[in-house]
Design a protein around this motif. Structure first.
Motif: not given
Length: 355
Positions: A24-29, A54-56, A62-69, A190-200
């Motif tokens: 929880e602490g690492i996710a918050a940081v 997105r942070i897991t 920790a796994s971090v997904v960054l959406a970049l242009d 669920v994190f992946y599904d959220e990203l897929a739904l948000a992108v589209n």
């Protein structure tokens, strides 16, 4: 072009496993620092925008997904690594952490192209999804390694003893460990599904190749968007925490009960995939647990409804849909009641108040 870059962060040498409080602490940081990042300089002083993240956090890191242009795939990977390296260097809490790797798995354009192509490329899209999750997937293990993993996780399920799974024995321990393992898998999905739904800007009814949200009652597929996915993650968190507590508190809402159901289903899938217990054999093992854990909340009727209760209904079915919705509402099962605590206690995450 927009890219989704997946990066794995590893804890300092000597840290075997992060406990729940450390996670929880690492996710918050990470969240606090990444929320301040708007962009980074790329090749030729090109500006690379950080669109979303997105942070897991899990026991191993920790796994971090960054959406970049970014102007290119390589530039996106380099930018993501640069952002995370700088973040680690500036945070005393993250001293000793490192970026294991940073890779583009699937671009927004590629996802949109596949999703728009219809059923003919479903297999191709699913392959892309699998590749996107590869960096956070479990390492290849044989039957005995999976057995050891599940048995090692079993003691963390403190809320229930072996009697919940039919009594002491190997099957009960494997089921308990698989359930703890399933929490991480479902959360990642669920994190992946959220990203897929948000992108589209889509709902489950419109999307192709999702991992777990498609397992929710199909009658409300048009209501499951990215906002719902984020809320569902929050609703699943207390369920996961209670499973590791010394005593069990049944689900307080329909959403919590659905999260528990997904955890159980994934545990059974994991046991079958590991060749430790086939689907038919796991049913009686988990049947008693599900009955005790659900606290009397029956959800089967939601899955039995074959009529869409959201979206544009055909005139001839609109009246029937309205009647079904009213019946569900009378029993506290209508969609607008899913996140409301059924015990009357108003305490819940404020994010859920807007659903």
């Amino acid at each position: 072009m927009d890219y989704a870059v997946t990066a794995e962060l590893g804890p300092p040498n000597g840290v075997v496993e992060l406990d729940p409080l450390q996670q929880e602490g690492i996710a918050a940081v990470l969240d606090r620092h990444l929320a301040l990042v708007e962009g980074v300089s790329g090749p030729g002083d090109a500006d690379i925008d950080v669109l979303d993240y997105r942070i897991t956090v899990h026991p191993a890191g920790a796994s971090v997904v960054l959406a970049l242009d970014a102007p290119s795939l390589l530039a996106a990977e380099d930018a993501a690594a640069s952002v995370l390296d700088e973040l680690i260097g500036e945070s005393e809490v993250l001293a000793g952490w490192s970026v294991a790797h940073s890779e583009v798995r699937i671009t927004e354009d590629e996802f949109n192209r596949l999703a728009a192509s219809g059923e003919a490329v479903v297999d191709e899209l699913e392959a892309a999804v699998e590749e996107a999750l590869e960096s956070s997937a479990e390492p290849a293990m044989d039957v005995e390694q999976w057995r050891a993993r599940f048995l090692g996780l079993a003691p963390r399920l403190r809320a229930f003893g072996p009697e919940a799974f039919g009594g002491p024995g190997d099957a009960a321990s494997l089921a308990a460990g698989a359930l703890v393992h399933a929490v991480r898998v479902v959360t990642d999905e669920v994190f992946y599904d959220e990203l897929a739904l948000a992108v589209n800007n889509a709902t489950v009814a419109d999307a192709v190749g999702l991992l777990v949200l498609e397992e929710l009652p199909p009658c409300y597929d048009h209501r499951y968007d990215a906002f719902f996915a984020r809320a569902f993650v929050l609703a699943s968190m207390p369920v996961a925490e209670r499973l590791t507590a010394s005593s069990w508190t049944p689900p307080r809402s329909v959403a919590e009960a659905l999260a528990l159901r997904l955890f159980v289903n994934e545990a059974r899938v994991a046991l079958e995939a590991a060749e430790l217990m086939n689907w038919d054999d796991s049913e009686p093992v988990f049947a008693g647990f599900a009955a005790r854990a659900a606290g009397g909340m029956a959800l089967d009727e939601l899955y039995e409804i074959d009529l869409p209760l959201a979206g544009d209904a055909e005139p001839e079915t609109a009246a029937q849909a309205a009647k079904l919705e009213a019946e569900l509402h009378s029993r506290g099962l209508a969609f607008d009641q899913w996140f409301a605590p059924r015990d009357g206690d108003p305490a819940q995450h404020p994010y859920l108040d807007s659903l």
